[in-house]
Motif scaffolding. Sequence first.
Motif, mmCIF file in Angstrom:
data_model
loop_
_atom_site.group_PDB
_atom_site.id
_atom_site.type_symbol
_atom_site.label_atom_id
_atom_site.label_comp_id
_atom_site.label_asym_id
_atom_site.label_seq_id
_atom_site.Cartn_x
_atom_site.Cartn_y
_atom_site.Cartn_z
ATOM 1 N N VAL A 158 0.862 -1.190 0.000
ATOM 2 C CA VAL A 158 0.000 0.000 0.000
ATOM 3 C C VAL A 158 0.889 1.228 0.000
ATOM 4 C CG1 VAL A 158 -1.868 1.199 1.191
ATOM 5 C CG2 VAL A 158 -1.655 -1.291 1.371
ATOM 6 N N ILE A 159 0.702 2.101 -1.006
ATOM 7 C CA ILE A 159 1.504 3.329 -1.088
ATOM 8 C C ILE A 159 0.531 4.501 -1.109
ATOM 9 C CG2 ILE A 159 3.175 4.613 -2.482
ATOM 10 C CD1 ILE A 159 3.758 1.756 -3.791
ATOM 11 N N PHE A 160 0.775 5.494 -0.242
ATOM 12 C CA PHE A 160 -0.150 6.627 -0.168
ATOM 13 C C PHE A 160 0.143 7.609 -1.308
ATOM 14 C CE2 PHE A 160 -2.883 5.929 3.311
ATOM 15 C CZ PHE A 160 -2.232 4.955 4.058
ATOM 16 N N LYS A 161 -0.895 7.997 -2.021
ATOM 17 C CA LYS A 161 -0.726 8.887 -3.177
ATOM 18 C C LYS A 161 -0.055 10.187 -2.765
ATOM 19 C CE LYS A 161 -4.326 7.254 -6.319
ATOM 20 N NZ LYS A 161 -5.661 7.534 -6.903
ATOM 21 N N GLU A 162 -0.402 10.689 -1.563
ATOM 22 C CA GLU A 162 0.196 12.003 -1.225
ATOM 23 C C GLU A 162 1.706 11.843 -1.088
ATOM 24 O OE1 GLU A 162 0.008 10.944 3.233
ATOM 25 O OE2 GLU A 162 -1.704 11.165 1.902
ATOM 26 N N GLN A 163 2.177 10.613 -0.710
ATOM 27 C CA GLN A 163 3.637 10.362 -0.669
ATOM 28 C C GLN A 163 4.211 10.500 -2.081
ATOM 29 O OE1 GLN A 163 5.893 9.259 1.769
ATOM 30 N NE2 GLN A 163 4.345 9.680 3.331
ATOM 31 N N ILE A 164 3.463 9.910 -3.045
ATOM 32 C CA ILE A 164 3.940 9.936 -4.438
ATOM 33 C C ILE A 164 3.920 11.368 -4.952
ATOM 34 C CG2 ILE A 164 3.419 9.150 -6.778
ATOM 35 C CD1 ILE A 164 4.418 6.939 -5.040
ATOM 36 N N GLU A 165 2.789 12.075 -4.669
ATOM 37 C CA GLU A 165 2.680 13.455 -5.167
ATOM 38 C C GLU A 165 3.776 14.305 -4.537
ATOM 39 O OE1 GLU A 165 -0.989 12.015 -6.661
ATOM 40 O OE2 GLU A 165 -1.376 12.867 -4.662
ATOM 41 N N LYS A 166 3.955 14.096 -3.213
ATOM 42 C CA LYS A 166 4.926 14.927 -2.474
ATOM 43 C C LYS A 166 6.307 14.845 -3.142
ATOM 44 C CE LYS A 166 6.363 14.136 1.974
ATOM 45 N NZ LYS A 166 6.132 13.881 3.408
ATOM 46 N N TYR A 167 6.642 13.616 -3.558
ATOM 47 C CA TYR A 167 7.969 13.453 -4.197
ATOM 48 C C TYR A 167 7.847 13.459 -5.712
ATOM 49 C CZ TYR A 167 9.055 12.096 0.556
ATOM 50 O OH TYR A 167 9.186 12.086 1.916
ATOM 51 N N ARG A 168 6.661 13.862 -6.222
ATOM 52 C CA ARG A 168 6.456 13.941 -7.681
ATOM 53 C C ARG A 168 6.955 12.660 -8.367
ATOM 54 N NH1 ARG A 168 6.367 18.925 -6.378
ATOM 55 N NH2 ARG A 168 8.563 19.295 -6.005
ATOM 56 N N LEU A 169 6.506 11.530 -7.857
ATOM 57 C CA LEU A 169 6.971 10.237 -8.405
ATOM 58 C C LEU A 169 5.962 9.636 -9.360
ATOM 59 C CD1 LEU A 169 8.386 8.669 -5.135
ATOM 60 C CD2 LEU A 169 9.676 9.500 -7.083
ATOM 61 N N ILE A 205 -2.304 3.684 -3.676
ATOM 62 C CA ILE A 205 -1.965 2.810 -4.802
ATOM 63 C C ILE A 205 -1.629 1.457 -4.193
ATOM 64 C CG2 ILE A 205 -0.257 2.399 -6.654
ATOM 65 C CD1 ILE A 205 0.171 5.517 -6.601
ATOM 66 N N TYR A 206 -2.128 0.390 -4.805
ATOM 67 C CA TYR A 206 -1.877 -0.955 -4.292
ATOM 68 C C TYR A 206 -1.066 -1.745 -5.321
ATOM 69 C CZ TYR A 206 -5.832 0.371 -1.316
ATOM 70 O OH TYR A 206 -6.666 1.028 -0.450
ATOM 71 N N LEU A 207 0.047 -2.329 -4.893
ATOM 72 C CA LEU A 207 0.834 -3.173 -5.797
ATOM 73 C C LEU A 207 0.573 -4.627 -5.425
ATOM 74 C CD1 LEU A 207 4.262 -1.317 -5.674
ATOM 75 C CD2 LEU A 207 2.277 -0.818 -7.095
ATOM 76 N N ILE A 208 0.240 -5.428 -6.436
ATOM 77 C CA ILE A 208 -0.014 -6.861 -6.202
ATOM 78 C C ILE A 208 1.298 -7.590 -6.474
ATOM 79 C CG2 ILE A 208 -1.469 -8.837 -6.783
ATOM 80 C CD1 ILE A 208 -3.391 -6.790 -8.190
ATOM 81 N N LEU A 209 1.945 -7.984 -5.394
ATOM 82 C CA LEU A 209 3.299 -8.548 -5.502
ATOM 83 C C LEU A 209 3.312 -10.037 -5.183
ATOM 84 C CD1 LEU A 209 4.984 -5.661 -3.537
ATOM 85 C CD2 LEU A 209 5.431 -6.187 -5.919
ATOM 86 N N GLU A 210 4.294 -10.719 -5.725
ATOM 87 C CA GLU A 210 4.518 -12.126 -5.376
ATOM 88 C C GLU A 210 4.834 -12.217 -3.880
ATOM 89 O OE1 GLU A 210 7.779 -13.755 -7.604
ATOM 90 O OE2 GLU A 210 7.750 -15.671 -6.551
#
Length: 273
Positions: free
Chosen positions: A44-55, A87-92
């Motif tokens: 689980v990745i928080f979008k505001e984390q991504i936005e904050k770092y413009r990733l 954002i959710y990543l479906i990982l092995e």
Amino acid sequence: PPKNPKKQWSLNDFEIGKPLGKGKFGRVYLAREVKSGFIVALKVIFKEQIEKYRLHHQLKREMEIQTSLRHPNVLRLYGWFHDEERIYLILEYAHRGELYRELRKTGRLSEKQAAIYIASLTQALAYCHEKHVIHRDIKPENLLLDHEGRLKIADFGWSVQSRSKRHTMCGTLDYLAPEMVENKAHDYAVDNWTLGILCYEFLYGVPPFEAERQTDTFRRIMKVDLSFPSTPDVSAEAKNLISQLLVKDSSKRLSLQKITEHPWIIKNVTSHD
Ligand SMILES: COc1ccc(C(=O)Nc2ccccc2)cc1NC(=O)CCSCc1cnc2[nH]ccc2c1
């Protein structure tokens, strides 16, 4: 694994289980895809984390690359989905967890086991490099083991990783090549250096340039201050391979191809993936 990649997944498709890696991998949970019963790791990745770092665009590009990576020793990214804030990543899911734990439990590995892991890592890296994927921060805690004990390079998320890399910087320099420590431009060859570090640590139980203070580790890396203790008694071939990888001039490090042809690997590894 979840079959049709084009399917739009959502949280309702999964039953969430225990947290994994105790926050080491960000927030990752064990999860079961309801229809198939297939077990995955859900990151689980928080979008505001991504936005904050413009990733945002980097994450998208990276997801494209990673869903295309198919190798027995590279952890799979099956797909991803998102809701308003996450954002959710479906990982092995690697059932036997971190290789680090096994290394800490046994202290050090047999030459055969160490060679099997180095051969697996070498093949995984050769595959990633031919797909122009580097920045593998390959240290023991980023290496996972599946239910058969097969090694999986689990570290991606370089952009987030690079943040944790700074974190790693204040954690340990042990795995960084001289050109990384000197913050010089670096290329694929950093991974060859790291293979030498890992091989040493698998066999002796500690990384070769470990020191009380970071400044001493830094100095030992820059000097390539490599020495082999008399115990445990490690084979000359193993020391030879390590010495050909822990070379300051990155262009003189043994290539991935040459590693697979090295006598120590040939002697200890049947065709093991
Ligand atoms: C393919 O892998 C990944 C692909 C992408 C990303 C990522 O975060 N990308 C990113 C994020 C934000 C911005 C940009 C890029 C992370 C991983 N992989 C991990 O995070 C480590 C294994 S977590 C799963 C897992 C499995 N099996 C286990 N067994 C025990 C613990 C455990 C833990």
